[in-house]
Design a protein around this motif. Structure first.
Motif, PDB file in Angstrom:
ATOM      1  N   PHE A  30       0.832  -1.203   0.000  1.00 31.68           N
ATOM      2  CA  PHE A  30       0.000   0.000   0.000  1.00 31.68           C
ATOM      3  C   PHE A  30       0.867   1.254   0.000  1.00 31.68           C
ATOM      4  O   PHE A  30       0.611   2.205  -0.733  1.00 31.68           O
ATOM      5  CB  PHE A  30      -0.924  -0.014   1.220  1.00 31.68           C
ATOM      6  N   LEU A  31       1.933   1.244   0.807  1.00 38.28           N
ATOM      7  CA  LEU A  31       2.829   2.391   0.869  1.00 38.28           C
ATOM      8  C   LEU A  31       3.547   2.597  -0.463  1.00 38.28           C
ATOM      9  O   LEU A  31       3.711   3.723  -0.919  1.00 38.28           O
ATOM     10  CB  LEU A  31       3.837   2.212   2.000  1.00 38.28           C
ATOM     11  N   LYS A  32       3.950   1.490  -1.114  1.00 41.39           N
ATOM     12  CA  LYS A  32       4.598   1.605  -2.426  1.00 41.39           C
ATOM     13  C   LYS A  32       3.658   2.220  -3.454  1.00 41.39           C
ATOM     14  O   LYS A  32       4.068   3.062  -4.261  1.00 41.39           O
ATOM     15  CB  LYS A  32       5.066   0.235  -2.909  1.00 41.39           C
ATOM     16  N   ILE A  33       2.402   1.807  -3.417  1.00 37.67           N
ATOM     17  CA  ILE A  33       1.414   2.371  -4.352  1.00 37.67           C
ATOM     18  C   ILE A  33       1.239   3.861  -4.086  1.00 37.67           C
ATOM     19  O   ILE A  33       1.209   4.676  -5.021  1.00 37.67           O
ATOM     20  CB  ILE A  33       0.065   1.636  -4.228  1.00 37.67           C
ATOM     21  N   LEU A  34       1.137   4.230  -2.811  1.00 43.54           N
ATOM     22  CA  LEU A  34       0.962   5.632  -2.455  1.00 43.54           C
ATOM     23  C   LEU A  34       2.152   6.469  -2.908  1.00 43.54           C
ATOM     24  O   LEU A  34       1.990   7.549  -3.487  1.00 43.54           O
ATOM     25  CB  LEU A  34       0.753   5.765  -0.943  1.00 43.54           C
ATOM     26  N   VAL A  35       3.361   5.979  -2.688  1.00 44.64           N
ATOM     27  CA  VAL A  35       4.573   6.708  -3.099  1.00 44.64           C
ATOM     28  C   VAL A  35       4.632   6.821  -4.621  1.00 44.64           C
ATOM     29  O   VAL A  35       4.933   7.882  -5.170  1.00 44.64           O
ATOM     30  CB  VAL A  35       5.839   6.025  -2.534  1.00 44.64           C
ATOM     31  N   THR A  36       4.324   5.732  -5.329  1.00 44.94           N
ATOM     32  CA  THR A  36       4.321   5.759  -6.797  1.00 44.94           C
ATOM     33  C   THR A  36       3.305   6.767  -7.306  1.00 44.94           C
ATOM     34  O   THR A  36       3.573   7.525  -8.243  1.00 44.94           O
ATOM     35  CB  THR A  36       3.997   4.359  -7.359  1.00 44.94           C
ATOM     36  N   GLN A  37       2.138   6.784  -6.679  1.00 47.81           N
ATOM     37  CA  GLN A  37       1.093   7.722  -7.072  1.00 47.81           C
ATOM     38  C   GLN A  37       1.557   9.161  -6.870  1.00 47.81           C
ATOM     39  O   GLN A  37       1.345  10.018  -7.727  1.00 47.81           O
ATOM     40  CB  GLN A  37      -0.168   7.443  -6.253  1.00 47.81           C
ATOM     41  N   MET A  38       2.232   9.426  -5.769  1.00 50.89           N
ATOM     42  CA  MET A  38       2.696  10.790  -5.504  1.00 50.89           C
ATOM     43  C   MET A  38       3.824  11.190  -6.459  1.00 50.89           C
ATOM     44  O   MET A  38       3.901  12.340  -6.896  1.00 50.89           O
ATOM     45  CB  MET A  38       3.153  10.909  -4.052  1.00 50.89           C
ATOM     46  N   LYS A  39       4.715  10.236  -6.803  1.00 51.51           N
ATOM     47  CA  LYS A  39       5.806  10.535  -7.734  1.00 51.51           C
ATOM     48  C   LYS A  39       5.285  10.872  -9.131  1.00 51.51           C
ATOM     49  O   LYS A  39       5.856  11.694  -9.831  1.00 51.51           O
ATOM     50  CB  LYS A  39       6.741   9.339  -7.849  1.00 51.51           C
ATOM     51  N   ASN A  40       4.219  10.204  -9.517  1.00 51.42           N
ATOM     52  CA  ASN A  40       3.721  10.337 -10.878  1.00 51.42           C
ATOM     53  C   ASN A  40       2.511  11.254 -11.009  1.00 51.42           C
ATOM     54  O   ASN A  40       1.862  11.257 -12.043  1.00 51.42           O
ATOM     55  CB  ASN A  40       3.369   8.950 -11.435  1.00 51.42           C
ATOM     56  N   GLN A  41       2.221  12.022  -9.993  1.00 50.08           N
ATOM     57  CA  GLN A  41       1.061  12.901 -10.087  1.00 50.08           C
ATOM     58  C   GLN A  41       1.350  14.105 -10.988  1.00 50.08           C
ATOM     59  O   GLN A  41       2.495  14.498 -11.172  1.00 50.08           O
ATOM     60  CB  GLN A  41       0.606  13.356  -8.707  1.00 50.08           C
ATOM     61  N   ASN A  42       0.329  14.655 -11.503  1.00 49.96           N
ATOM     62  CA  ASN A  42       0.424  15.829 -12.368  1.00 49.96           C
ATOM     63  C   ASN A  42       0.734  17.042 -11.490  1.00 49.96           C
ATOM     64  O   ASN A  42      -0.032  17.364 -10.589  1.00 49.96           O
ATOM     65  CB  ASN A  42      -0.913  16.024 -13.105  1.00 49.96           C
ATOM     66  N   PRO A  43       1.853  17.745 -11.742  1.00 47.34           N
ATOM     67  CA  PRO A  43       2.202  18.898 -10.904  1.00 47.34           C
ATOM     68  C   PRO A  43       1.167  20.021 -10.977  1.00 47.34           C
ATOM     69  O   PRO A  43       1.050  20.817 -10.055  1.00 47.34           O
ATOM     70  CB  PRO A  43       3.539  19.383 -11.452  1.00 47.34           C
ATOM     71  N   LEU A  44       0.433  20.087 -12.083  1.00 50.10           N
ATOM     72  CA  LEU A  44      -0.588  21.129 -12.209  1.00 50.10           C
ATOM     73  C   LEU A  44      -1.859  20.763 -11.458  1.00 50.10           C
ATOM     74  O   LEU A  44      -2.672  21.633 -11.159  1.00 50.10           O
ATOM     75  CB  LEU A  44      -0.895  21.377 -13.691  1.00 50.10           C
ATOM     76  N   GLU A  45      -2.045  19.496 -11.180  1.00 47.27           N
ATOM     77  CA  GLU A  45      -3.215  19.032 -10.428  1.00 47.27           C
ATOM     78  C   GLU A  45      -2.746  18.039  -9.354  1.00 47.27           C
ATOM     79  O   GLU A  45      -2.961  16.837  -9.473  1.00 47.27           O
ATOM     80  CB  GLU A  45      -4.203  18.344 -11.366  1.00 47.27           C
ATOM     81  N   PRO A  46      -2.091  18.548  -8.337  1.00 44.10           N
ATOM     82  CA  PRO A  46      -1.586  17.633  -7.313  1.00 44.10           C
ATOM     83  C   PRO A  46      -2.733  16.934  -6.564  1.00 44.10           C
ATOM     84  O   PRO A  46      -3.880  17.353  -6.637  1.00 44.10           O
ATOM     85  CB  PRO A  46      -0.795  18.544  -6.368  1.00 44.10           C
ATOM     86  N   LEU A  47      -2.373  15.890  -5.873  1.00 42.23           N
ATOM     87  CA  LEU A  47      -3.340  15.139  -5.085  1.00 42.23           C
ATOM     88  C   LEU A  47      -4.002  16.077  -4.090  1.00 42.23           C
ATOM     89  O   LEU A  47      -3.334  16.833  -3.396  1.00 42.23           O
ATOM     90  CB  LEU A  47      -2.603  14.020  -4.338  1.00 42.23           C
ATOM     91  N   LYS A  48      -5.313  16.049  -4.050  1.00 45.25           N
ATOM     92  CA  LYS A  48      -6.034  16.925  -3.136  1.00 45.25           C
ATOM     93  C   LYS A  48      -5.759  16.493  -1.698  1.00 45.25           C
ATOM     94  O   LYS A  48      -5.537  15.323  -1.414  1.00 45.25           O
ATOM     95  CB  LYS A  48      -7.527  16.865  -3.424  1.00 45.25           C
ATOM     96  N   ASP A  49      -5.801  17.492  -0.799  1.00 44.02           N
ATOM     97  CA  ASP A  49      -5.528  17.202   0.612  1.00 44.02           C
ATOM     98  C   ASP A  49      -6.459  16.126   1.165  1.00 44.02           C
ATOM     99  O   ASP A  49      -6.030  15.248   1.906  1.00 44.02           O
ATOM    100  CB  ASP A  49      -5.673  18.477   1.460  1.00 44.02           C
ATOM    101  N   THR A  50      -7.728  16.209   0.820  1.00 41.27           N
ATOM    102  CA  THR A  50      -8.688  15.241   1.368  1.00 41.27           C
ATOM    103  C   THR A  50      -8.385  13.834   0.872  1.00 41.27           C
ATOM    104  O   THR A  50      -8.500  12.873   1.632  1.00 41.27           O
ATOM    105  CB  THR A  50     -10.132  15.616   0.978  1.00 41.27           C
ATOM    106  N   GLU A  51      -7.971  13.698  -0.397  1.00 40.92           N
ATOM    107  CA  GLU A  51      -7.617  12.380  -0.927  1.00 40.92           C
ATOM    108  C   GLU A  51      -6.380  11.845  -0.213  1.00 40.92           C
ATOM    109  O   GLU A  51      -6.331  10.675   0.169  1.00 40.92           O
ATOM    110  CB  GLU A  51      -7.353  12.453  -2.433  1.00 40.92           C
ATOM    111  N   PHE A  52      -5.383  12.708  -0.037  1.00 40.51           N
ATOM    112  CA  PHE A  52      -4.148  12.287   0.612  1.00 40.51           C
ATOM    113  C   PHE A  52      -4.418  11.875   2.061  1.00 40.51           C
ATOM    114  O   PHE A  52      -3.929  10.850   2.531  1.00 40.51           O
ATOM    115  CB  PHE A  52      -3.116  13.422   0.559  1.00 40.51           C
ATOM    116  N   ILE A  53      -5.200  12.670   2.774  1.00 41.11           N
ATOM    117  CA  ILE A  53      -5.518  12.349   4.174  1.00 41.11           C
ATOM    118  C   ILE A  53      -6.305  11.040   4.239  1.00 41.11           C
ATOM    119  O   ILE A  53      -6.064  10.208   5.105  1.00 41.11           O
ATOM    120  CB  ILE A  53      -6.292  13.511   4.836  1.00 41.11           C
ATOM    121  N   GLY A  54      -7.214  10.840   3.299  1.00 39.44           N
ATOM    122  CA  GLY A  54      -7.975   9.590   3.252  1.00 39.44           C
ATOM    123  C   GLY A  54      -7.082   8.384   3.030  1.00 39.44           C
ATOM    124  O   GLY A  54      -7.239   7.348   3.675  1.00 39.44           O
TER     125      GLY A  54
END
Length: 152
Positions: A30-54
């Protein structure tokens, strides 16, 4: 960056993390997926705070459930080892024991008041001033029936 590419990378990470015998996702996957998701996110549309906290809350819940599972397996004796619950029926019964101490054989009897586990070793605690004995020193077990004396 292509969103489909990010999802595919996360799926590949999940699939490579599923190599365990049970093929289930654990907290490391799960942590690997989360880190991969954060590395590959669109810089113009970063992960929303609520999604990240969830997602972090999910990770925290997964970790706590894993810890609880480990604790319960230890308590009930997973992996074929003896456990407290396996020997709970000894409490209140009379046992006869024998052990070797300094080349001398000691033996005795007593009523079991408790079963304890320390460092993976089960011990029997006897009523009164009886010794604490390893479970493997028990030679015989009897149902204890207290003697009732009548007073006139």
């Amino acid at each position: 960056m292509n969103v489909t590419n990010t999802q595919n990378t996360a799926m590949q990470t999940a699939q490579t993390a599923k190599t365990g015998a049970e093929s289930t996702l654990g907290k490391d996957a799960f942590l690997k997926i989360l880190v991969t998701q954060m590395k590959n996110q669109n810089p113009l549309e970063p992960l929303k705070d609520t999604e990240f906290i969830g997602q972090m809350a999910q990770f925290s819940s997964l970790e706590q459930l894993t810890n609880l599972n480990t604790t319960m397996n230890t308590f009930v004796g997973g992996q074929g080892s003896a456990s407290l619950t396996d020997h709970a029926n000894l409490i209140g019964n009379k046992i006869f024991w024998e052990r070797e101490v300094n080349g001398q054989t000691e033996s005795g009897e007593g009523i079991v008041k408790a079963i304890a586990m320390k460092n993976g070793e089960l011990t029997v605690e006897l009523e009164g001033d009886g010794p604490k004995l390893p479970i493997n020193t028990i030679q015989r077990i009897e149902k204890y029936i207290p003697q009732v004396t009548e007073t006139v």
